[in-house]
Enzyme design. Sequence first.
Site, PDB file in Angstrom:
ATOM      1  N   ASP A  39       5.789   0.299   2.335  1.00  0.00           N
ATOM      2  CA  ASP A  39       6.794   0.985   1.518  1.00  0.00           C
ATOM      3  C   ASP A  39       7.914   1.626   2.325  1.00  0.00           C
ATOM      4  OD1 ASP A  39       5.502   3.178   2.587  1.00  0.00           O
ATOM      5  OD2 ASP A  39       4.751   3.965   0.679  1.00  0.00           O
ATOM      6  N   ASP A  40       7.800   1.669   3.652  1.00  0.00           N
ATOM      7  CA  ASP A  40       8.839   2.331   4.441  1.00  0.00           C
ATOM      8  C   ASP A  40       9.707   1.376   5.254  1.00  0.00           C
ATOM      9  OD1 ASP A  40       6.762   1.620   6.064  1.00  0.00           O
ATOM     10  OD2 ASP A  40       6.552   3.556   7.061  1.00  0.00           O
ATOM     11  N   PRO A  88       0.849  -1.195   0.000  1.00  0.00           N
ATOM     12  CA  PRO A  88       0.000   0.000   0.000  1.00  0.00           C
ATOM     13  C   PRO A  88       0.889   1.251   0.000  1.00  0.00           C
ATOM     14  CG  PRO A  88      -0.424  -1.443   1.907  1.00  0.00           C
ATOM     15  CD  PRO A  88       0.873  -1.857   1.306  1.00  0.00           C
ATOM     16  N   GLU A 112      -3.540  -7.991  11.809  1.00  0.00           N
ATOM     17  CA  GLU A 112      -2.933  -9.207  11.252  1.00  0.00           C
ATOM     18  C   GLU A 112      -3.744 -10.443  11.641  1.00  0.00           C
ATOM     19  OE1 GLU A 112       0.184  -6.064  11.820  1.00  0.00           O
ATOM     20  OE2 GLU A 112      -1.412  -6.914  13.056  1.00  0.00           O
ATOM     21  N   ARG A 147      -4.680  -3.356   0.915  1.00  0.00           N
ATOM     22  CA  ARG A 147      -4.301  -4.777   0.967  1.00  0.00           C
ATOM     23  C   ARG A 147      -5.458  -5.657   0.503  1.00  0.00           C
ATOM     24  NH1 ARG A 147      -2.363  -2.733   5.998  1.00  0.00           N
ATOM     25  NH2 ARG A 147      -0.099  -2.384   5.936  1.00  0.00           N
ATOM     26  N   THR A 175      11.394   0.160   9.943  1.00  0.00           N
ATOM     27  CA  THR A 175      12.001   1.487   9.967  1.00  0.00           C
ATOM     28  C   THR A 175      10.973   2.562   9.624  1.00  0.00           C
ATOM     29  OG1 THR A 175      12.758   1.015   7.717  1.00  0.00           O
ATOM     30  CG2 THR A 175      14.348   0.750   9.490  1.00  0.00           C
ATOM     31  N   ARG A 176      11.313   3.780   9.968  1.00  0.00           N
ATOM     32  CA  ARG A 176      10.447   4.925   9.688  1.00  0.00           C
ATOM     33  C   ARG A 176      11.307   6.077   9.156  1.00  0.00           C
ATOM     34  NH1 ARG A 176       7.026   1.995   9.522  1.00  0.00           N
ATOM     35  NH2 ARG A 176       5.119   1.774  10.740  1.00  0.00           N
TER      36      ARG A 176
END
EC number: 2.4.1.135
Length: 335
Positions: A195-196, A82, A281, A161, A309-310
């Site tokens: 994506d991060d 996403p 989840e 999703r 991570t961010r």
Amino acid sequence: MKLKLKNVFLAYFLVSIAGLLYALVQLGQPCDCLPPLRAAAEQLRQKDLRISQLQAELRRPPPAPAQPPEPEALPTIYVVTPTYARLVQKAELVRLSQTLSLVPRLHWLLVEDAEGPTPLVSGLLAASGLLFTHLVVLTPKAQRLREGEPGWVHPRGVEQRNKALDWLRGRGGAVGGEKDPPPPGTQGVVYFADDDNTYSRELFEEMRWTRGVSVWPVGLVGGLRFEGPQVQDGRVVGFHTAWEPSRPFPVDMAGFAVALPLLLDKPNAQFDSTAPRGHLESSLLSHLVDPKDLEPRAANCTRVLVWHTRTEKPKMKQEEQLQRQGRGSDPAIEV
């Protein structure tokens, strides 16, 4: 004194004569020397033969290394990502796409949270070199996070999703890339990759042969160094987590993958946007597998191959000041 020297010389002469006569006599005697000579010759022949064998082995080319399976024989990894518009969106997607480009037999399902496909995402996908499917679905207003609202109030990416799951099940909706879903009988695995996050290439090979649902640790998540399954004798017996360990599946979104045939056999299994905090989840996995049947990967869940991570939100104070002066950065340059 002269007499003594003369006697010594005479004795030496007589002994020498006697030795010479003895040697001459022995030369006339038969000598059984042939067997030792034959044995010595055979030893030399065996050594020469062994040397020839070793030389032949040295000249022989080394055996070819074992070849990995042909890409066509590998199950396909369907990576569901996403994404939504923000200043760091392109940077995040470029980083992720270049990681995915290292993985053979991979299909990227990139789902935008938008009313329609954006030029930024469409252009990035076209330039990625990856097999991809571009999907779009807008998160309902009631489920969107407001400015400054913590992320746990509304789980992000639920609609996106589920849109990817719909496409995999043949319900269409692609706006770009590969539009046909996998044909019946396709062997593959589905992974939900935000994506991060940061991903090791090894992670994808760990999940590729998933039979049901595979699991592994995730680093830097839940206020811990890592969260993940606890494994004993090759079976998952619990979970290392601090936040509500009584959840049916206390795992992070980045910590599991699902076999494609299993998802297709359970057409109603999807993420529930109304699930309690931390249960997103579990809302999917509870339809697919019993916790005791989870498949531990990454060396029995002792290796961390993905990190939650961010990226820090950029501070645009100077940009805003220049824009007020009519001197802002060129909006035609994509960042």
